[in-house]
Motif scaffolding. Structure first.
Motif, PDB file in Angstrom:
ATOM      1  N   TYR A  16       0.771  -1.247  -0.202  1.00  9.70           N
ATOM      2  CA  TYR A  16       0.000  -0.158  -0.015  1.00  9.70           C
ATOM      3  C   TYR A  16       0.945   1.232   0.064  1.00  9.70           C
ATOM      4  O   TYR A  16       2.061   1.220   0.195  1.00  9.70           O
ATOM      5  CB  TYR A  16      -0.980   0.169   1.219  1.00  9.70           C
ATOM      6  N   CYS A  17       0.387   2.407  -0.352  1.00  6.99           N
ATOM      7  CA  CYS A  17       1.140   3.690  -0.311  1.00  6.99           C
ATOM      8  C   CYS A  17       1.371   4.123   1.137  1.00  6.99           C
ATOM      9  O   CYS A  17       2.448   4.217   1.554  1.00  6.99           O
ATOM     10  CB  CYS A  17       0.174   4.784  -1.142  1.00  6.99           C
ATOM     11  N   TRP A  18       0.251   4.399   1.755  1.00  5.66           N
ATOM     12  CA  TRP A  18       0.556   4.957   3.133  1.00  5.66           C
ATOM     13  C   TRP A  18       0.598   3.889   4.265  1.00  5.66           C
ATOM     14  O   TRP A  18       1.123   4.307   5.427  1.00  5.66           O
ATOM     15  CB  TRP A  18      -0.383   6.212   3.306  1.00  5.66           C
ATOM     16  N   THR A  19      -0.311   2.941   4.198  1.00  5.35           N
ATOM     17  CA  THR A  19      -0.440   2.050   5.317  1.00  5.35           C
ATOM     18  C   THR A  19       0.510   0.989   5.087  1.00  5.35           C
ATOM     19  O   THR A  19       0.201  -0.269   4.988  1.00  5.35           O
ATOM     20  CB  THR A  19      -1.694   1.635   5.323  1.00  5.35           C
ATOM     21  N   ASP A  20       1.919   1.243   4.619  1.00  8.90           N
ATOM     22  CA  ASP A  20       2.751   0.268   4.544  1.00  8.90           C
ATOM     23  C   ASP A  20       3.864   0.025   5.842  1.00  8.90           C
ATOM     24  O   ASP A  20       3.544   0.478   6.970  1.00  8.90           O
ATOM     25  CB  ASP A  20       3.730   0.734   3.201  1.00  8.90           C
ATOM     26  N   LYS A  21       5.230  -0.249   5.552  1.00 12.24           N
ATOM     27  CA  LYS A  21       6.046  -0.574   6.395  1.00 12.24           C
ATOM     28  C   LYS A  21       6.499   0.751   7.296  1.00 12.24           C
ATOM     29  O   LYS A  21       6.779   0.937   8.356  1.00 12.24           O
ATOM     30  CB  LYS A  21       7.256  -1.218   6.332  1.00 12.24           C
ATOM     31  N   ASN A  22       6.181   1.958   6.749  1.00  9.61           N
ATOM     32  CA  ASN A  22       6.583   3.066   7.269  1.00  9.61           C
ATOM     33  C   ASN A  22       5.333   3.634   8.419  1.00  9.61           C
ATOM     34  O   ASN A  22       5.685   4.565   8.925  1.00  9.61           O
ATOM     35  CB  ASN A  22       6.565   4.212   6.168  1.00  9.61           C
ATOM     36  N   MET A  23       4.366   2.894   8.417  1.00  7.96           N
ATOM     37  CA  MET A  23       3.088   3.244   9.318  1.00  7.96           C
ATOM     38  C   MET A  23       3.562   2.328  10.502  1.00  7.96           C
ATOM     39  O   MET A  23       3.377   1.142  10.509  1.00  7.96           O
ATOM     40  CB  MET A  23       1.973   2.775   8.780  1.00  7.96           C
ATOM     41  N   TYR A  24       3.886   2.963  11.707  1.00 11.81           N
ATOM     42  CA  TYR A  24       4.586   2.433  12.658  1.00 11.81           C
ATOM     43  C   TYR A  24       3.132   2.125  13.650  1.00 11.81           C
ATOM     44  O   TYR A  24       3.415   1.094  14.427  1.00 11.81           O
ATOM     45  CB  TYR A  24       5.485   3.234  13.732  1.00 11.81           C
ATOM     46  N   LEU A  25       2.189   2.595  13.662  1.00 13.46           N
ATOM     47  CA  LEU A  25       1.135   2.512  14.417  1.00 13.46           C
ATOM     48  C   LEU A  25      -0.195   2.908  13.579  1.00 13.46           C
ATOM     49  O   LEU A  25      -0.448   4.268  13.273  1.00 13.46           O
ATOM     50  CB  LEU A  25       1.211   3.210  15.757  1.00 13.46           C
ATOM     51  N   GLY A  26      -1.335   2.392  13.556  1.00 12.82           N
ATOM     52  CA  GLY A  26      -2.730   2.516  13.067  1.00 12.82           C
ATOM     53  C   GLY A  26      -3.823   1.887  14.080  1.00 12.82           C
ATOM     54  O   GLY A  26      -3.350   1.105  14.678  1.00 12.82           O
ATOM     55  N   GLU A  27      -4.929   2.501  13.604  1.00 16.31           N
ATOM     56  CA  GLU A  27      -5.912   1.974  14.246  1.00 16.31           C
ATOM     57  C   GLU A  27      -7.014   1.378  13.542  1.00 16.31           C
ATOM     58  O   GLU A  27      -7.447   2.351  12.518  1.00 16.31           O
ATOM     59  CB  GLU A  27      -6.525   3.007  15.199  1.00 16.31           C
ATOM     60  N   VAL A  28      -7.746   0.340  13.485  1.00 16.16           N
ATOM     61  CA  VAL A  28      -8.714  -0.248  12.618  1.00 16.16           C
ATOM     62  C   VAL A  28      -9.953   0.515  13.039  1.00 16.16           C
ATOM     63  O   VAL A  28     -10.701   0.575  14.202  1.00 16.16           O
ATOM     64  CB  VAL A  28      -8.884  -1.797  12.850  1.00 16.16           C
ATOM     65  N   LYS A  29     -10.542   1.366  12.007  1.00 17.31           N
ATOM     66  CA  LYS A  29     -11.897   2.114  12.390  1.00 17.31           C
ATOM     67  C   LYS A  29     -13.134   1.523  11.774  1.00 17.31           C
ATOM     68  O   LYS A  29     -14.207   1.773  12.194  1.00 17.31           O
ATOM     69  CB  LYS A  29     -11.605   3.644  11.723  1.00 17.31           C
ATOM     70  N   GLY A  30     -12.826   0.676  10.772  1.00 16.43           N
ATOM     71  CA  GLY A  30     -14.095   0.181  10.199  1.00 16.43           C
ATOM     72  C   GLY A  30     -13.638  -1.431   9.626  1.00 16.43           C
ATOM     73  O   GLY A  30     -12.248  -1.427   9.108  1.00 16.43           O
ATOM     74  N   VAL A  31     -14.431  -2.492   9.564  1.00 17.60           N
ATOM     75  CA  VAL A  31     -14.158  -3.674   9.085  1.00 17.60           C
ATOM     76  C   VAL A  31     -15.200  -3.839   8.080  1.00 17.60           C
ATOM     77  O   VAL A  31     -16.294  -3.926   8.414  1.00 17.60           O
ATOM     78  CB  VAL A  31     -13.969  -4.744  10.141  1.00 17.60           C
ATOM     79  N   LEU A  32     -14.722  -4.040   6.785  1.00 20.78           N
ATOM     80  CA  LEU A  32     -15.836  -4.231   5.588  1.00 20.78           C
ATOM     81  C   LEU A  32     -15.519  -5.570   5.034  1.00 20.78           C
ATOM     82  O   LEU A  32     -14.422  -6.233   5.361  1.00 20.78           O
ATOM     83  CB  LEU A  32     -15.735  -3.184   4.687  1.00 20.78           C
ATOM     84  N   LYS A  33     -16.273  -6.060   4.189  1.00 27.09           N
ATOM     85  CA  LYS A  33     -16.124  -7.513   3.584  1.00 27.09           C
ATOM     86  C   LYS A  33     -14.904  -7.582   2.845  1.00 27.09           C
ATOM     87  O   LYS A  33     -14.195  -8.501   2.704  1.00 27.09           O
ATOM     88  CB  LYS A  33     -17.065  -7.629   2.550  1.00 27.09           C
ATOM     89  N   GLN A  34     -14.291  -6.572   2.036  1.00 26.45           N
ATOM     90  CA  GLN A  34     -13.212  -6.696   1.300  1.00 26.45           C
ATOM     91  C   GLN A  34     -11.979  -5.903   1.769  1.00 26.45           C
ATOM     92  O   GLN A  34     -10.821  -5.901   1.377  1.00 26.45           O
ATOM     93  CB  GLN A  34     -13.303  -6.079   0.062  1.00 26.45           C
ATOM     94  N   GLY A  35     -11.878  -5.419   3.056  1.00 23.00           N
ATOM     95  CA  GLY A  35     -10.978  -4.715   3.737  1.00 23.00           C
ATOM     96  C   GLY A  35     -11.259  -4.051   5.079  1.00 23.00           C
ATOM     97  O   GLY A  35     -12.145  -4.374   5.611  1.00 23.00           O
TER      98      GLY A  35
END
Length: 190
Positions: A16-35
């Protein structure tokens, strides 16, 4: 790996462009069927922190991050500072511990949302034209599938399309009647 809303994750892939190895911390805000929808909390490029991105087919591209002791201690310290400001009187250690426990429990309860942001947005858009007529919103089960039923004050109702019970509206209890306020809908309109 199954992700759920509220999971803290880090990127372990460069797919992915931004949610790659350079993303040290993220939070799941939504869960959908495909992602999943990911809010970036810490990133090598600090200018994109706070933004949300959709990650299609996320398995093998993220790992769940547990809170570190220092992050937990930081949260406890913040609660303790709030308590010191609120209560200038000297109270016993036992009372302090009991008060901190109540504070932590109330924070957990405040942060518990019944609907995720995607579900809120969808329901708000669907019921906006007649939101003042809505008396309750109910998650119902019909054979193997679930649906949302919207009860209106004039003995009328609306039934939304069927969905797999384990994919959407997981925070809603079956058969329980929720008000618009309980679901946190239209909070920005106030």
């Amino acid at each position: 790996m199954k992700f759920k809303v509220g999971d803290r994750i880090r990127g372990i892939s460069d797919d992915y462009c931004w949610t790659d190895k350079n993303m040290y911390l993220g939070e799941v805000k939504g869960v959908l069927k495909q992602g999943i929808v990911v809010k970036i909390l810490k990133h090598r490029n600090s200018t994109i922190a706070g933004r949300e991105y959709f990650a299609e087919y996320p398995n093998g591209k993220f790992e769940i991050v547990e809170l570190t002791k220092s992050e937990l201690q930081s949260k406890i310290d913040k609660l303790e500072n709030i308590n010191k400001r609120l209560y200038s009187k000297t109270i016993s250690n036992r009372d302090k511990i009991a008060h901190l426990k109540r504070g932590i429990m109330s924070l957990k309860e405040e942060n518990r949302q019944i609907l995720d942001n995607t579900e809120k947005t969808y329901l708000e858009n669907v019921i906006r034209p007649f939101k003042y007529k809505v008396t309750s919103i109910i998650k119902k089960i019909d054979i193997n599938d679930a649906f949302i039923k919207i009860e209106l004050g004039d003995c009328d109702s609306a039934k939304l399309p069927y969905f797999d019970e384990n994919t959407m509206y997981k925070g809603m209890e079956r058969g329980k009647e929720y008000t618009i306020k309980e679901l946190g809908l239209f909070e920005e309109d106030k």
